[in-house]
Write a protein that holds these residues in place. Structure first.
Motif, PDB file in Angstrom:
ATOM      1  N   ILE A   1     -95.903  38.350-101.114  1.00  0.00           N
ATOM      2  CA  ILE A   1     -96.489  37.697 -99.929  1.00  0.00           C
ATOM      3  C   ILE A   1     -95.748  36.385 -99.621  1.00  0.00           C
ATOM      4  CG2 ILE A   1     -98.580  36.555 -99.054  1.00  0.00           C
ATOM      5  CD1 ILE A   1    -100.159  38.868-100.330  1.00  0.00           C
ATOM      6  N   VAL A   2     -95.394  35.636-100.668  1.00  0.00           N
ATOM      7  CA  VAL A   2     -94.651  34.388-100.442  1.00  0.00           C
ATOM      8  C   VAL A   2     -93.261  34.686 -99.868  1.00  0.00           C
ATOM      9  CG1 VAL A   2     -93.476  32.529-101.676  1.00  0.00           C
ATOM     10  CG2 VAL A   2     -95.904  32.852-101.971  1.00  0.00           C
ATOM     11  N   GLN A   3     -92.657  35.774-100.317  1.00  0.00           N
ATOM     12  CA  GLN A   3     -91.349  36.170 -99.746  1.00  0.00           C
ATOM     13  C   GLN A   3     -91.497  36.485 -98.256  1.00  0.00           C
ATOM     14  OE1 GLN A   3     -90.300  39.342-102.432  1.00  0.00           O
ATOM     15  NE2 GLN A   3     -88.863  38.068-103.576  1.00  0.00           N
ATOM     16  N   GLN A   4     -92.593  37.177 -97.919  1.00  0.00           N
ATOM     17  CA  GLN A   4     -92.824  37.504 -96.501  1.00  0.00           C
ATOM     18  C   GLN A   4     -93.051  36.233 -95.682  1.00  0.00           C
ATOM     19  OE1 GLN A   4     -96.194  40.131 -96.798  1.00  0.00           O
ATOM     20  NE2 GLN A   4     -94.952  41.953 -97.135  1.00  0.00           N
ATOM     21  N   LEU A   5     -93.825  35.308 -96.245  1.00  0.00           N
ATOM     22  CA  LEU A   5     -94.086  34.045 -95.539  1.00  0.00           C
ATOM     23  C   LEU A   5     -92.784  33.290 -95.323  1.00  0.00           C
ATOM     24  CD1 LEU A   5     -97.292  32.733 -97.422  1.00  0.00           C
ATOM     25  CD2 LEU A   5     -97.179  33.656 -95.109  1.00  0.00           C
ATOM     26  N   SER A   6     -91.982  33.265 -96.395  1.00  0.00           N
ATOM     27  CA  SER A   6     -90.717  32.537 -96.352  1.00  0.00           C
ATOM     28  C   SER A   6     -89.799  33.107 -95.262  1.00  0.00           C
ATOM     29  CB  SER A   6     -90.088  32.633 -97.741  1.00  0.00           C
ATOM     30  OG  SER A   6     -88.795  32.185 -97.728  1.00  0.00           O
ATOM     31  N   LYS A   7     -89.721  34.441 -95.209  1.00  0.00           N
ATOM     32  CA  LYS A   7     -88.864  35.106 -94.216  1.00  0.00           C
ATOM     33  C   LYS A   7     -89.354  34.783 -92.794  1.00  0.00           C
ATOM     34  CE  LYS A   7     -86.907  39.714 -93.412  1.00  0.00           C
ATOM     35  NZ  LYS A   7     -87.487  40.222 -92.180  1.00  0.00           N
ATOM     36  N   ARG A   8     -90.666  34.867 -92.611  1.00  0.00           N
ATOM     37  CA  ARG A   8     -91.220  34.596 -91.276  1.00  0.00           C
ATOM     38  C   ARG A   8     -90.958  33.155 -90.841  1.00  0.00           C
ATOM     39  NH1 ARG A   8     -95.813  37.349 -89.033  1.00  0.00           N
ATOM     40  NH2 ARG A   8     -95.929  39.419 -89.903  1.00  0.00           N
ATOM     41  N   ILE A   9     -91.160  32.226 -91.775  1.00  0.00           N
ATOM     42  CA  ILE A   9     -90.972  30.813 -91.426  1.00  0.00           C
ATOM     43  C   ILE A   9     -89.496  30.545 -91.117  1.00  0.00           C
ATOM     44  CG2 ILE A   9     -91.100  28.448 -92.358  1.00  0.00           C
ATOM     45  CD1 ILE A   9     -93.662  29.430 -93.885  1.00  0.00           C
ATOM     46  N   THR A  10     -88.606  31.157 -91.908  1.00  0.00           N
ATOM     47  CA  THR A  10     -87.169  30.977 -91.662  1.00  0.00           C
ATOM     48  C   THR A  10     -86.794  31.508 -90.277  1.00  0.00           C
ATOM     49  OG1 THR A  10     -86.841  31.391 -94.005  1.00  0.00           O
ATOM     50  CG2 THR A  10     -84.875  31.448 -92.649  1.00  0.00           C
TER      51      THR A  10
ATOM     52  N   ALA B   1     -95.040  26.954 -90.802  1.00  0.00           N
ATOM     53  CA  ALA B   1     -95.282  26.406 -92.141  1.00  0.00           C
ATOM     54  C   ALA B   1     -96.415  27.176 -92.797  1.00  0.00           C
ATOM     55  CB  ALA B   1     -95.680  24.937 -92.016  1.00  0.00           C
ATOM     56  N   ALA B   2     -96.481  27.097 -94.132  1.00  0.00           N
ATOM     57  CA  ALA B   2     -97.609  27.704 -94.845  1.00  0.00           C
ATOM     58  C   ALA B   2     -98.228  26.656 -95.761  1.00  0.00           C
ATOM     59  CB  ALA B   2     -97.128  28.903 -95.674  1.00  0.00           C
TER      60      ALA B   2
ATOM     61  N   GLY C   1     -87.636  31.334-102.551  1.00  0.00           N
ATOM     62  CA  GLY C   1     -86.182  31.322-102.375  1.00  0.00           C
ATOM     63  C   GLY C   1     -85.712  30.082-101.639  1.00  0.00           C
ATOM     64  N   GLY C   2     -84.450  30.091-101.243  1.00  0.00           N
ATOM     65  CA  GLY C   2     -83.883  28.890-100.620  1.00  0.00           C
ATOM     66  C   GLY C   2     -84.051  28.834 -99.116  1.00  0.00           C
ATOM     67  N   GLY C   3     -84.623  29.881 -98.523  1.00  0.00           N
ATOM     68  CA  GLY C   3     -84.738  29.947 -97.063  1.00  0.00           C
ATOM     69  C   GLY C   3     -85.687  28.923 -96.482  1.00  0.00           C
ATOM     70  N   VAL C   4     -86.624  28.445 -97.311  1.00  0.00           N
ATOM     71  CA  VAL C   4     -87.592  27.451 -96.836  1.00  0.00           C
ATOM     72  C   VAL C   4     -87.597  26.270 -97.801  1.00  0.00           C
ATOM     73  CG1 VAL C   4     -89.227  28.975 -95.631  1.00  0.00           C
ATOM     74  CG2 VAL C   4     -89.419  28.688 -98.114  1.00  0.00           C
ATOM     75  N   ALA C   5     -88.164  25.163 -97.340  1.00  0.00           N
ATOM     76  CA  ALA C   5     -88.361  24.013 -98.229  1.00  0.00           C
ATOM     77  C   ALA C   5     -89.760  24.121 -98.822  1.00  0.00           C
ATOM     78  CB  ALA C   5     -88.231  22.731 -97.426  1.00  0.00           C
ATOM     79  N   CYS C   6     -89.897  23.819-100.117  1.00  0.00           N
ATOM     80  CA  CYS C   6     -91.217  23.860-100.748  1.00  0.00           C
ATOM     81  C   CYS C   6     -91.665  22.434-101.061  1.00  0.00           C
ATOM     82  CB  CYS C   6     -91.171  24.637-102.068  1.00  0.00           C
ATOM     83  SG  CYS C   6     -90.748  26.357-101.849  1.00  0.00           S
ATOM     84  N   LEU C   7     -92.922  22.137-100.762  1.00  0.00           N
ATOM     85  CA  LEU C   7     -93.483  20.831-101.128  1.00  0.00           C
ATOM     86  C   LEU C   7     -94.665  21.064-102.045  1.00  0.00           C
ATOM     87  CD1 LEU C   7     -93.709  18.598 -97.920  1.00  0.00           C
ATOM     88  CD2 LEU C   7     -92.008  18.544 -99.729  1.00  0.00           C
TER      89      LEU C   7
ATOM     90  N   LEU D   1     -92.061  25.151 -95.794  1.00  0.00           N
ATOM     91  CA  LEU D   1     -91.725  24.585 -94.486  1.00  0.00           C
ATOM     92  C   LEU D   1     -90.355  25.062 -94.039  1.00  0.00           C
ATOM     93  CD1 LEU D   1     -92.646  20.917 -95.403  1.00  0.00           C
ATOM     94  CD2 LEU D   1     -93.960  22.337 -93.839  1.00  0.00           C
ATOM     95  N   HIS D   2     -90.176  25.137 -92.745  1.00  0.00           N
ATOM     96  CA  HIS D   2     -88.847  25.422 -92.213  1.00  0.00           C
ATOM     97  C   HIS D   2     -87.945  24.245 -92.594  1.00  0.00           C
ATOM     98  CE1 HIS D   2     -85.722  26.276 -89.220  1.00  0.00           C
ATOM     99  NE2 HIS D   2     -86.196  27.518 -89.283  1.00  0.00           N
ATOM    100  N   HIS D   3     -86.703  24.536 -92.988  1.00  0.00           N
ATOM    101  CA  HIS D   3     -85.815  23.460 -93.431  1.00  0.00           C
ATOM    102  C   HIS D   3     -85.641  22.362 -92.383  1.00  0.00           C
ATOM    103  CE1 HIS D   3     -84.611  24.405 -97.452  1.00  0.00           C
ATOM    104  NE2 HIS D   3     -84.328  25.668 -97.139  1.00  0.00           N
ATOM    105  N   SER D   4     -85.684  22.765 -91.105  1.00  0.00           N
ATOM    106  CA  SER D   4     -85.464  21.773 -90.043  1.00  0.00           C
ATOM    107  C   SER D   4     -86.550  20.693 -90.069  1.00  0.00           C
ATOM    108  CB  SER D   4     -85.460  22.457 -88.675  1.00  0.00           C
ATOM    109  OG  SER D   4     -86.735  23.013 -88.425  1.00  0.00           O
ATOM    110  N   ARG D   5     -87.687  21.039 -90.640  1.00  0.00           N
ATOM    111  CA  ARG D   5     -88.817  20.101 -90.661  1.00  0.00           C
ATOM    112  C   ARG D   5     -88.504  18.857 -91.508  1.00  0.00           C
ATOM    113  NH1 ARG D   5     -91.781  16.875 -90.518  1.00  0.00           N
ATOM    114  NH2 ARG D   5     -94.051  16.780 -90.505  1.00  0.00           N
ATOM    115  N   LEU D   6     -87.677  19.038 -92.521  1.00  0.00           N
ATOM    116  CA  LEU D   6     -87.374  17.913 -93.406  1.00  0.00           C
ATOM    117  C   LEU D   6     -85.987  17.334 -93.151  1.00  0.00           C
ATOM    118  CD1 LEU D   6     -88.851  19.199 -96.797  1.00  0.00           C
ATOM    119  CD2 LEU D   6     -89.937  17.791 -95.074  1.00  0.00           C
ATOM    120  N   ALA D   7     -85.291  17.938 -92.161  1.00  0.00           N
ATOM    121  CA  ALA D   7     -83.931  17.453 -91.884  1.00  0.00           C
ATOM    122  C   ALA D   7     -83.991  16.111 -91.178  1.00  0.00           C
ATOM    123  CB  ALA D   7     -83.207  18.470 -91.006  1.00  0.00           C
ATOM    124  N   LYS D   8     -82.949  15.320 -91.390  1.00  0.00           N
ATOM    125  CA  LYS D   8     -82.911  14.010 -90.721  1.00  0.00           C
ATOM    126  C   LYS D   8     -82.806  14.229 -89.213  1.00  0.00           C
ATOM    127  CE  LYS D   8     -80.977  11.528 -94.537  1.00  0.00           C
ATOM    128  NZ  LYS D   8     -79.934  10.681 -95.064  1.00  0.00           N
TER     129      LYS D   8
END
Ligand code: SAH
Length: 449
Positions: A286-295, A300-301, A350-356, A413-420
């Motif tokens: 399920i986390v893989q599916q969430l990650s793919k969708r967010i990417t 965000a999840a 995986g690396g497709g999303v940022a985890c907090l 989170l989508h990586h763009s969310r934490l990008a400068k």
């Protein structure tokens, strides 16, 4: 910019003013604060009979298969009922204790939608919505902050395996204005509309939820998913299975598989140091599916549950009538649960999303402004009983020895969310002082300084 976003979130919290009492059940017991059951529970023979027939035919089954059958079997599964949550049920959850909990998550959702650049479409997706209380509180916040959302089109999507609970959710969220699908094969098995006119759809699987910018929320959902259990032996890792007790044919027992199973060969990390591990492979998928969708679609999840960061061993337990319950006794009559391994979820993301995170519930709620919200509520509340209940539910949610340190928040989170943020053309910026990424509410302390 950091101060700007913090201030915005703080303002959202202050604007969420619900005059009604923010307490659902004063004397709440969470699944963590229960003692052992002194009573032998009444049995549900049909589930036990179903399992013993299956075990006689196939031999021992994995703990994951046992948990899946006991919880979600469409005929006799535990979640086929709808009365497990609340004072008269088996356990209580944060959204059922206080509406403040769902309100603050509503603020988080809006804050993340703003952080993503205010997309025109907002799909709010909840996994395992229980009674629908959390979704109801979130929707109230969304409607109070409608002016912030502007023209964005908002829809609610509920992933729920239990038809009985979906009906209860529909009653609570759509004032019974919902309709079941004609055929069982429809991905959307129920549809409705909230009083404010927002469309609500129900699905059995996350896969069925349409693509699009989505904010996913899962509260006490991952702990209900089936886990595999593994034991380190002198011959290597072996899977723990469930079998019939040969001395008592109407009782079940745990056994250790004599040889490796597919799961024991693939799910245990090569450098694992514990002697006993639980792996929730379904949660990983399920986390893989969430990650793919967010990417792919943005969003965000937010996952909130009790759990650990890859340190605990045997956490599989049952709950019945707010008491601990033997997991193998009278299956189907009690809730089964296991702590969420956030380190595993992070690995699966995986690396497709940022985890907090994970951060403790206490930290998350305080960062979200629960103290400010409490002050507002207490200021407008004169009834001593309601005040007492407000304070006790706040204590239940945030006290480190109650739910405050046992429950954790984790986010994808989508990586763009934490990008400068990109430098604005023509703006001269000191290279050493390039803008910091925008903070994510709940995971960063709110400060107006
Ligand atoms: N989130 C709610 C309820 C938690 S109980 C709260 O915090 O109050 C777990 C919820 O997940 C129930 O609604 C249950 O029916 C649902 N559920 C359990 N396993 C599921 C699965 N495999 N797929 C979808 N929903 C599931």
């Amino acid at each position: 910019m950091r101060a700007f976003l913090c201030l915005k979130t703080q303002q959202l919290v202050i604007r969420v003013l619900s005059p009604s009492a923010a307490v659902r059940w004063g004397a709440a017991q969470s699944r963590f604060l229960c003692s052992s059951s002194p009573e032998e529970s009444k049995s549900r023979p049909s589930m036990l009979r179903h399992l013993t027939t299956k075990l006689k035919a196939t031999g021992p089954i994995t703990v994951a298969e046992y948990m899946r059958e006991v919880l979600t079997n469409p005929v006799t599964g535990y979640y086929v009922r709808n009365n497990m949550l609340g004072p008269d049920g088996d356990f209580i959850t944060s959204p059922e204790i206080s509406q403040i909990f769902g309100e603050l998550l509503g603020v988080w959702i809006i804050s993340e939608w703003m952080g993503a650049g205010r997309p025109k479409q907002l799909q709010l997706v909840e996994l395992g919505p229980g009674k629908g209380s959390l979704a109801g509180d979130v929707l109230r916040v969304l409607s109070q902050l409608r002016s912030v959302l502007g023209e964005a089109s908002v829809s609610l999507h509920l992933v729920e395996v239990s038809p009985a609970l979906s009906l209860l959710q529909a009653q609570n969220l759509t004032r019974s204005c919902s309709q079941e699908a004609d055929s069982e094969d429809e991905p959307v098995y129920r549809r409705g509309e909230t009083a404010a006119g927002l469309p609500v759809s129900w699905y059995r699987r996350l896969d069925d939820v349409p693509a699009g910018f989505s904010i996913f929320v899962a509260h006490e959902f991952f702990d209900a998913l089936p886990i595999h259990k593994f034991q380190r032996t002198q011959k290597g890792w072996r899977e723990v299975m469930v079998d019939i007790d040969p001395d008592k044919p109407d009782k079940l027992r745990f056994v250790v598989a004599p040889s490796p199973t597919l799961a024991s060969s693939t799910l245990v990390q090569a450098d694992e140091r514990r002697d006993h591990v639980e792996v929730c492979a379904e949660g990983g998928v399920i986390v893989q599916q969430l990650s793919k969708r967010i990417t792919e679609e943005g969003g965000a999840a937010l996952i909130a549950d009790y759990g650990h960061d890859g340190t605990k061993t045997d956490t599989f337990r049952g709950f019945k009538g707010h008491q601990l319950h033997d997991v193998l006794s009278s299956p189907g009559s009690a809730d089964l649960t296991a702590d969420v391994d956030f380190s595993y979820l992070r690995r699966m993301a995986g690396g497709g999303v940022a985890c907090l995170g994970p951060v403790s519930q206490r930290t998350f709620l305080k960062n979200m402004g629960i103290d400010t919200r409490m002050q507002v509520l207490l200021r407008s509340c004169v009834d001593p009983t309601t005040r007492k209940q407000l304070i006790s539910s706040y204590d239940m949610l945030t006290n480190p020895i109650k739910m405050g340190e046992r429950f954790h928040f984790f986010s994808l989170l989508h990586h763009s969310r934490l990008a400068k943020p990109k430098k604005t053309e023509g703006l001269k910026l000191d290279k050493k002082k390039s803008p910091a990424p925008l903070p994510v509410a709940g995971f960063t302390e709110l400060s107006i300084s």
